[in-house]
Design a protein around this motif. Structure first.
Motif, PDB file in Angstrom:
ATOM      1  N   ILE A 211      10.707  21.949   0.978  1.00 46.23           N
ATOM      2  CA  ILE A 211       9.335  21.821   1.487  1.00 46.23           C
ATOM      3  C   ILE A 211       9.048  20.338   1.575  1.00 46.23           C
ATOM      4  O   ILE A 211       9.444  19.571   0.689  1.00 46.23           O
ATOM      5  N   ASN A 212       8.371  19.928   2.637  1.00 48.36           N
ATOM      6  CA  ASN A 212       7.878  18.551   2.661  1.00 48.36           C
ATOM      7  C   ASN A 212       6.475  18.533   3.241  1.00 48.36           C
ATOM      8  O   ASN A 212       6.054  19.470   3.911  1.00 48.36           O
ATOM      9  N   ASN A 213       5.762  17.469   2.917  1.00 43.71           N
ATOM     10  CA  ASN A 213       4.381  17.348   3.355  1.00 43.71           C
ATOM     11  C   ASN A 213       4.040  15.869   3.484  1.00 43.71           C
ATOM     12  O   ASN A 213       4.265  15.102   2.552  1.00 43.71           O
ATOM     13  N   SER A 214       3.494  15.497   4.616  1.00 44.24           N
ATOM     14  CA  SER A 214       3.099  14.108   4.832  1.00 44.24           C
ATOM     15  C   SER A 214       1.807  13.799   4.080  1.00 44.24           C
ATOM     16  O   SER A 214       0.910  14.632   3.991  1.00 44.24           O
ATOM     17  N   TYR A 215       1.740  12.597   3.544  1.00 41.36           N
ATOM     18  CA  TYR A 215       0.495  12.138   2.939  1.00 41.36           C
ATOM     19  C   TYR A 215      -0.010  10.893   3.655  1.00 41.36           C
ATOM     20  O   TYR A 215      -0.914  10.207   3.179  1.00 41.36           O
TER      21      TYR A 215
ATOM     22  N   THR B  77      -4.882  11.759   1.141  1.00 38.36           N
ATOM     23  CA  THR B  77      -4.531  11.854  -0.273  1.00 38.36           C
ATOM     24  C   THR B  77      -4.269  13.318  -0.576  1.00 38.36           C
ATOM     25  O   THR B  77      -5.096  14.176  -0.270  1.00 38.36           O
ATOM     26  N   LEU B  78      -3.106  13.604  -1.116  1.00 36.95           N
ATOM     27  CA  LEU B  78      -2.784  14.976  -1.488  1.00 36.95           C
ATOM     28  C   LEU B  78      -3.419  15.264  -2.844  1.00 36.95           C
ATOM     29  O   LEU B  78      -3.438  14.411  -3.720  1.00 36.95           O
ATOM     30  N   GLY B  79      -3.914  16.468  -3.014  1.00 36.53           N
ATOM     31  CA  GLY B  79      -4.591  16.819  -4.258  1.00 36.53           C
ATOM     32  C   GLY B  79      -3.783  17.750  -5.132  1.00 36.53           C
ATOM     33  O   GLY B  79      -2.747  18.281  -4.726  1.00 36.53           O
ATOM     34  N   LYS B  80      -4.302  17.951  -6.326  1.00 31.99           N
ATOM     35  CA  LYS B  80      -3.622  18.797  -7.307  1.00 31.99           C
ATOM     36  C   LYS B  80      -3.448  20.225  -6.813  1.00 31.99           C
ATOM     37  O   LYS B  80      -2.442  20.855  -7.087  1.00 31.99           O
TER      38      LYS B  80
ATOM     39  N   GLU C 268       5.947   8.132   4.330  1.00 37.56           N
ATOM     40  CA  GLU C 268       4.839   8.674   3.544  1.00 37.56           C
ATOM     41  C   GLU C 268       4.904  10.207   3.495  1.00 37.56           C
ATOM     42  O   GLU C 268       3.976  10.904   3.868  1.00 37.56           O
ATOM     43  N   VAL C 269       6.037  10.692   3.007  1.00 38.68           N
ATOM     44  CA  VAL C 269       6.298  12.120   2.919  1.00 38.68           C
ATOM     45  C   VAL C 269       6.704  12.486   1.498  1.00 38.68           C
ATOM     46  O   VAL C 269       7.514  11.796   0.880  1.00 38.68           O
ATOM     47  N   LEU C 270       6.111  13.559   0.994  1.00 39.72           N
ATOM     48  CA  LEU C 270       6.516  14.173  -0.264  1.00 39.72           C
ATOM     49  C   LEU C 270       7.516  15.261   0.105  1.00 39.72           C
ATOM     50  O   LEU C 270       7.283  16.022   1.047  1.00 39.72           O
ATOM     51  N   TYR C 271       8.637  15.328  -0.595  1.00 35.97           N
ATOM     52  CA  TYR C 271       9.608  16.382  -0.321  1.00 35.97           C
ATOM     53  C   TYR C 271      10.029  17.030  -1.632  1.00 35.97           C
ATOM     54  O   TYR C 271      10.040  16.406  -2.688  1.00 35.97           O
TER      55      TYR C 271
ATOM     56  N   ALA D  47       0.815  -1.219   0.000  1.00 34.85           N
ATOM     57  CA  ALA D  47       0.000   0.000   0.000  1.00 34.85           C
ATOM     58  C   ALA D  47       0.852   1.274   0.000  1.00 34.85           C
ATOM     59  O   ALA D  47       0.526   2.239  -0.703  1.00 34.85           O
ATOM     60  N   LYS D  48       1.953   1.302   0.755  1.00 35.54           N
ATOM     61  CA  LYS D  48       2.793   2.505   0.800  1.00 35.54           C
ATOM     62  C   LYS D  48       3.464   2.761  -0.544  1.00 35.54           C
ATOM     63  O   LYS D  48       3.572   3.897  -0.982  1.00 35.54           O
ATOM     64  N   THR D  49       3.905   1.699  -1.184  1.00 32.68           N
ATOM     65  CA  THR D  49       4.530   1.839  -2.503  1.00 32.68           C
ATOM     66  C   THR D  49       3.510   2.347  -3.512  1.00 32.68           C
ATOM     67  O   THR D  49       3.794   3.258  -4.300  1.00 32.68           O
ATOM     68  N   GLN D  50       2.315   1.768  -3.493  1.00 35.00           N
ATOM     69  CA  GLN D  50       1.271   2.204  -4.421  1.00 35.00           C
ATOM     70  C   GLN D  50       0.909   3.666  -4.199  1.00 35.00           C
ATOM     71  O   GLN D  50       0.757   4.434  -5.147  1.00 35.00           O
ATOM     72  N   LYS D  51       0.802   4.060  -2.933  1.00 35.50           N
ATOM     73  CA  LYS D  51       0.457   5.452  -2.630  1.00 35.50           C
ATOM     74  C   LYS D  51       1.571   6.393  -3.098  1.00 35.50           C
ATOM     75  O   LYS D  51       1.305   7.471  -3.628  1.00 35.50           O
ATOM     76  N   GLY D  52       2.809   5.986  -2.930  1.00 32.76           N
ATOM     77  CA  GLY D  52       3.926   6.786  -3.419  1.00 32.76           C
ATOM     78  C   GLY D  52       3.907   6.918  -4.934  1.00 32.76           C
ATOM     79  O   GLY D  52       4.125   8.001  -5.483  1.00 32.76           O
ATOM     80  N   MET D  53       3.624   5.833  -5.620  1.00 27.26           N
ATOM     81  CA  MET D  53       3.552   5.859  -7.083  1.00 27.26           C
ATOM     82  C   MET D  53       2.399   6.753  -7.550  1.00 27.26           C
ATOM     83  O   MET D  53       2.546   7.512  -8.504  1.00 27.26           O
ATOM     84  N   ASP D  54       1.260   6.666  -6.859  1.00 27.04           N
ATOM     85  CA  ASP D  54       0.114   7.515  -7.203  1.00 27.04           C
ATOM     86  C   ASP D  54       0.431   8.988  -6.972  1.00 27.04           C
ATOM     87  O   ASP D  54       0.038   9.851  -7.765  1.00 27.04           O
ATOM     88  N   THR D  55       1.157   9.280  -5.898  1.00 26.47           N
ATOM     89  CA  THR D  55       1.544  10.664  -5.592  1.00 26.47           C
ATOM     90  C   THR D  55       2.412  11.226  -6.710  1.00 26.47           C
ATOM     91  O   THR D  55       2.178  12.339  -7.188  1.00 26.47           O
ATOM     92  N   ILE D  56       3.396  10.465  -7.142  1.00 27.18           N
ATOM     93  CA  ILE D  56       4.279  10.905  -8.229  1.00 27.18           C
ATOM     94  C   ILE D  56       3.476  11.104  -9.513  1.00 27.18           C
ATOM     95  O   ILE D  56       3.628  12.119 -10.216  1.00 27.18           O
ATOM     96  N   LYS D  57       2.599  10.168  -9.833  1.00 31.01           N
ATOM     97  CA  LYS D  57       1.787  10.261 -11.055  1.00 31.01           C
ATOM     98  C   LYS D  57       0.930  11.527 -11.037  1.00 31.01           C
ATOM     99  O   LYS D  57       0.887  12.287 -12.017  1.00 31.01           O
TER     100      LYS D  57
END
Length: 158
Positions: free
Chosen positions: A107-111, A115-118, A58-61, A5-15
């Motif tokens: 900048i970083n933001n936890s997801y 779900t982080l949005g556009k 589960e962080v976007l940086y 699930a974490k890998t999928q969420k990371g891939m979705d975030t990048i996409k």
């Protein structure tokens, strides 16, 4: 092999992040599954920003190097200047490597659990560019000795 699930969420975030870059018509390169580099539009300097996800946390940086080399004799003053600027930022921060004389904006933001949005991705991109635009000239002037630390602090407060 199933993707956790974490890998999928990371891939979705990048996409989704790449979809925003396309909407904003920003050129980007995907580096593997979890890192994207892109060029942002600035008032006066080209800005190259790297964005990635840290799967375990589960962080976007996002990180961008500021194209200024700080001479050794100005490095302590720059540390004070960066600290002062960081106190005024509501999101993101300038990071400073005093030993190498290098500046970065991050900048970083936890997801996690969300779900982080556009709109958030656009906000993070715009905030990064605005912060770099707002402070790079002041940092450059301080590094080159065109203003004193006291002048920097006064201008930064305006």
């Amino acid at each position: 092999m199933a993707i956790d699930a974490k890998t999928q969420k990371g891939m979705d975030t990048i996409k989704d992040f790449c979809a925003v870059l396309e909407e904003k018509k920003l050129k980007f390169t995907q580096k593997g599954d979890f890192i994207v580099e892109f060029n942002a539009v600035s008032k006066d300097i080209p800005i190259r920003i790297g964005m990635g996800v840290q799967l375990d946390k589960e962080v976007l940086y996002m990180c961008s190097g500021i194209p200024i080399r700080i001479p050794e004799e100005k490095r302590v003053e720059m540390a004070v200047a960066v600290s002062s600027v960081n106190q005024t930022l509501s999101i993101g921060r300038f990071n400073y490597d005093i030993f190498r004389g290098q500046l970065f904006f991050e900048i970083n933001n936890s997801y996690a659990g969300s779900t982080l949005g556009k709109e958030l991705y656009k906000y993070l991109i715009d905030t990064s560019v605005e912060a770099i635009d707002e402070y790079n000239d002041l940092f450059l002037k301080l590094a080159r000795g065109l203003i004193t630390l006291e002048e920097f602090l006064k201008r930064q407060m305006v």
